[in-house]
Design a protein around this motif. Structure first.
Motif, PDB file in Angstrom:
ATOM      1  N   ALA A  98       0.815  -1.212   0.000  1.00  4.27           N
ATOM      2  CA  ALA A  98       0.000   0.000   0.000  1.00  4.27           C
ATOM      3  C   ALA A  98       0.851   1.265   0.000  1.00  4.27           C
ATOM      4  N   ASP A  99       2.164   1.112   0.130  1.00  4.12           N
ATOM      5  CA  ASP A  99       2.996   2.297   0.366  1.00  4.12           C
ATOM      6  C   ASP A  99       3.601   2.896  -0.898  1.00  4.12           C
ATOM      7  N   MET A 100       3.142   2.435  -2.066  1.00  4.81           N
ATOM      8  CA  MET A 100       3.615   2.930  -3.367  1.00  4.81           C
ATOM      9  C   MET A 100       5.048   2.483  -3.678  1.00  4.81           C
ATOM     10  N   GLN A 101       5.587   1.566  -2.886  1.00  8.54           N
ATOM     11  CA  GLN A 101       6.915   1.058  -3.243  1.00  8.54           C
ATOM     12  C   GLN A 101       6.800   0.093  -4.423  1.00  8.54           C
ATOM     13  N   ARG A 126      13.723  -5.247  -7.475  1.00  5.86           N
ATOM     14  CA  ARG A 126      14.371  -3.946  -7.508  1.00  5.86           C
ATOM     15  C   ARG A 126      15.854  -4.169  -7.709  1.00  5.86           C
ATOM     16  N   VAL A 127      16.416  -3.331  -8.551  1.00  4.01           N
ATOM     17  CA  VAL A 127      17.822  -3.506  -8.859  1.00  4.01           C
ATOM     18  C   VAL A 127      18.699  -2.661  -7.961  1.00  4.01           C
ATOM     19  N   THR A 128      18.090  -1.698  -7.277  1.00  2.00           N
ATOM     20  CA  THR A 128      18.877  -0.914  -6.326  1.00  2.00           C
ATOM     21  C   THR A 128      18.219  -1.051  -4.966  1.00  2.00           C
ATOM     22  N   ARG A 129      19.001  -0.821  -3.941  1.00  2.00           N
ATOM     23  CA  ARG A 129      18.415  -0.826  -2.614  1.00  2.00           C
ATOM     24  C   ARG A 129      18.614   0.541  -1.984  1.00  2.00           C
ATOM     25  N   GLU A 130      18.537   1.559  -2.823  1.00  2.00           N
ATOM     26  CA  GLU A 130      18.733   2.913  -2.336  1.00  2.00           C
ATOM     27  C   GLU A 130      17.735   3.254  -1.234  1.00  2.00           C
ATOM     28  N   GLY A 131      18.188   4.027  -0.289  1.00  2.00           N
ATOM     29  CA  GLY A 131      17.277   4.452   0.759  1.00  2.00           C
ATOM     30  C   GLY A 131      17.106   3.404   1.838  1.00  2.00           C
ATOM     31  N   GLU A 132      17.898   2.337   1.757  1.00  2.00           N
ATOM     32  CA  GLU A 132      17.810   1.283   2.768  1.00  2.00           C
ATOM     33  C   GLU A 132      19.111   1.316   3.562  1.00  2.00           C
ATOM     34  N   PRO A 133      19.064   1.058   4.872  1.00  5.27           N
ATOM     35  CA  PRO A 133      20.311   1.059   5.630  1.00  5.27           C
ATOM     36  C   PRO A 133      21.281   0.020   5.052  1.00  5.27           C
ATOM     37  N   PRO A 134      22.582   0.382   4.909  1.00 13.97           N
ATOM     38  CA  PRO A 134      23.563  -0.516   4.285  1.00 13.97           C
ATOM     39  C   PRO A 134      23.635  -1.874   4.972  1.00 13.97           C
ATOM     40  N   ILE A 135      23.524  -1.883   6.298  1.00  9.56           N
ATOM     41  CA  ILE A 135      23.652  -3.149   7.021  1.00  9.56           C
ATOM     42  C   ILE A 135      22.505  -4.088   6.648  1.00  9.56           C
ATOM     43  N   ASP A 154      13.819 -21.444  -6.161  1.00  9.32           N
ATOM     44  CA  ASP A 154      14.820 -20.443  -6.494  1.00  9.32           C
ATOM     45  C   ASP A 154      14.274 -19.063  -6.218  1.00  9.32           C
ATOM     46  N   ILE A 155      15.011 -18.330  -5.424  1.00 13.11           N
ATOM     47  CA  ILE A 155      14.536 -17.061  -4.888  1.00 13.11           C
ATOM     48  C   ILE A 155      15.451 -15.962  -5.407  1.00 13.11           C
ATOM     49  N   VAL A 156      14.855 -15.015  -6.102  1.00 16.83           N
ATOM     50  CA  VAL A 156      15.636 -13.998  -6.790  1.00 16.83           C
ATOM     51  C   VAL A 156      15.982 -12.855  -5.841  1.00 16.83           C
ATOM     52  N   ASP A 157      17.239 -12.433  -5.867  1.00 15.05           N
ATOM     53  CA  ASP A 157      17.677 -11.324  -5.018  1.00 15.05           C
ATOM     54  C   ASP A 157      16.912 -10.054  -5.400  1.00 15.05           C
ATOM     55  N   GLY A 158      16.403  -9.383  -4.397  1.00 14.27           N
ATOM     56  CA  GLY A 158      15.693  -8.136  -4.653  1.00 14.27           C
ATOM     57  C   GLY A 158      14.257  -8.342  -5.106  1.00 14.27           C
ATOM     58  N   ALA A 159      13.819  -9.618  -5.160  1.00 10.80           N
ATOM     59  CA  ALA A 159      12.452  -9.880  -5.606  1.00 10.80           C
ATOM     60  C   ALA A 159      11.480  -9.239  -4.633  1.00 10.80           C
ATOM     61  N   ARG A 160      10.445  -8.622  -5.171  1.00 10.83           N
ATOM     62  CA  ARG A 160       9.407  -8.098  -4.306  1.00 10.83           C
ATOM     63  C   ARG A 160       8.220  -9.036  -4.377  1.00 10.83           C
ATOM     64  N   PHE A 199      13.165  -2.883 -11.586  1.00 12.98           N
ATOM     65  CA  PHE A 199      12.844  -1.457 -11.466  1.00 12.98           C
ATOM     66  C   PHE A 199      13.644  -0.841 -10.323  1.00 12.98           C
ATOM     67  N   GLN A 200      13.738   0.491 -10.348  1.00 15.95           N
ATOM     68  CA  GLN A 200      14.511   1.203  -9.335  1.00 15.95           C
ATOM     69  C   GLN A 200      13.725   1.244  -8.027  1.00 15.95           C
ATOM     70  N   ASN A 201      14.440   1.092  -6.931  1.00 15.32           N
ATOM     71  CA  ASN A 201      13.770   1.140  -5.634  1.00 15.32           C
ATOM     72  C   ASN A 201      13.103   2.500  -5.419  1.00 15.32           C
TER      73      ASN A 201
END
Ligand code: UDP
Ligand code: MG
Length: 319
Positions: A98-101, A126-135, A154-160, A199-201
């Motif tokens: 619901a948060d438009m992400q 998402r191909v970037t994780r911008e705006g997320e804490p690095p840790i 098989d689970i894709v990295d960054g899959a939403r 897509f971009q984060n």
């Protein structure tokens, strides 16, 4: 003219009073641009403590395309998605935050891909994780690397969780009625042909994330325990290895005793060995315990969710 195809959009909502109206307007805009489809929103209120439910009632009274299910308490996003899948009626079904992400503007493109007929579902990553804490990004990457090594899903990295799928796939998802749900794994496990859209984060429009680091950590353990038996194999393997080492040590000690007698020495090393083996034993028991705990919850057959209020008379209230 052929009947319009219907699309159900499942939206799990937990304390989304600020974001929900914005999301609703965005989806309406997209719906207007898709005259060939009837979009239905299936809002799932996951026991929100703010006015999310009031907003849902309001939207539903104004717009007949809005249906809502309201849980009797917070059951978690997985339960909310499951309730959505169980009650979605569309030819196509989508899950969106619901948060438009999960940008609604991607929907037309996703529908077009499914219409071509080559794929059964369109998923986003998402191909970037911008705006997320690095840790957090670091642990997320580690998690994906580990789980893909040790599990069959098989689970894709960054899959939403944002995806659009055909009815057949929804039926498969609902047929997996396990209590401990890990959707990313379930989507991978059932198969079907999936097209990935990068897509971009995007950062959430309002409100804040409901996932603390600890909650995410527990969720990742769920993912591993649900889709892999590797930790159990690791425990067995450690057992075998230690038995072998112990056997060699026994031989060594017997031979040494026979050849050199047995001066009492080596207290420190003995304690080290005892502590080390004790630690490994507890670790392995912990691993078994994790699986046992999951099994315990599964055999109880408790409902995944309980709906306290809805505007859909046909909704399955408990499942
Ligand atoms: N959500 C939910 N139940 C929960 C936690 C979250 O239904 O217990 C919903 C939330 O309202 C949102 C979606 O799941 O629509 C994703 O949550 P969030 O945006 O907090 O997660 P993030 O995008 O930070 O991973
Ligand atoms: Mg979010």
């Amino acid at each position: 003219m052929a009947a319009k195809k219907t699309v159900t959009i499942i939206v799990p909502c937990y304390n989304e009073e600020e974001a929900l109206p914005i999301f609703y307007r965005a989806v309406c805009d997209v719906a207007d641009s898709l005259p060939g489809y009837t979009l239905t929103l299936l809002l799932v209120n996951d026991g929100s403590k703010d006015h999310t439910l009031t907003i849902m009632r309001e939207l539903a009274s104004r717009d007949e395309r809005v249906r809502y299910l309201s849980f009797s308490r917070n059951f978690g996003k997985e339960a909310a998605m499951f309730a959505g899948f169980c009650n979605a009626k569309g030819d196509y079904v989508a899950v969106m935050d619901a948060d438009m992400q999960d940008p609604p503007s991607l929907l037309p493109q996703m529908l077009a891909i499914l219409e071509e007929g080559e794929y059964d579902s369109v998923a986003t990553r998402r191909v970037t994780r911008e705006g997320e804490p690095p840790i957090r990004s670091f642990f997320a990457r580690m998690f994906y690397r580990i789980i893909n090594r040790i599990s069959e899903a098989d689970i894709v990295d960054g899959a939403r969780d944002f995806r659009l799928m055909k009815r057949e796939m929804v039926a498969a998802i609902v047929s997996m009625c396990e209590y401990n749900r890990f959707s990313k794994g379930i989507f991978g496990w059932i198969g079907f042909r999936t097209k990935w859209l990068p897509f971009q984060n995007v950062e959430r429009v309002a409100g804040e994330t409901k996932w603390s680091f600890w909650k995410l950590f527990k969720y990742s353990i769920d993912g591993i325990v649900n889709f892999s038996q590797a930790p159990l194999s690791l425990a067995s393997l450690t057992g075998v290895l230690f038995t072998a080492v112990a056997f060699l040590m026994i031989l060594f000690i017997i031979v040494r005793k026979l050849l050199f007698g047995d001066p009492v020495a080596g207290w420190a090393s003995t304690i080290c060995v005892i502590l080390f083996i004790g630690g490994i034993q507890l670790l392995c028991m912990g691993i078994i315990g994790q699986y046992l705990a999951k099994t315990y919850m599964e055999v109880k057959h408790r409902p995944h969710y309980i709906i306290a209020e809805t505007n859909d008379d046909e909704a399955e209230r408990v499942r």
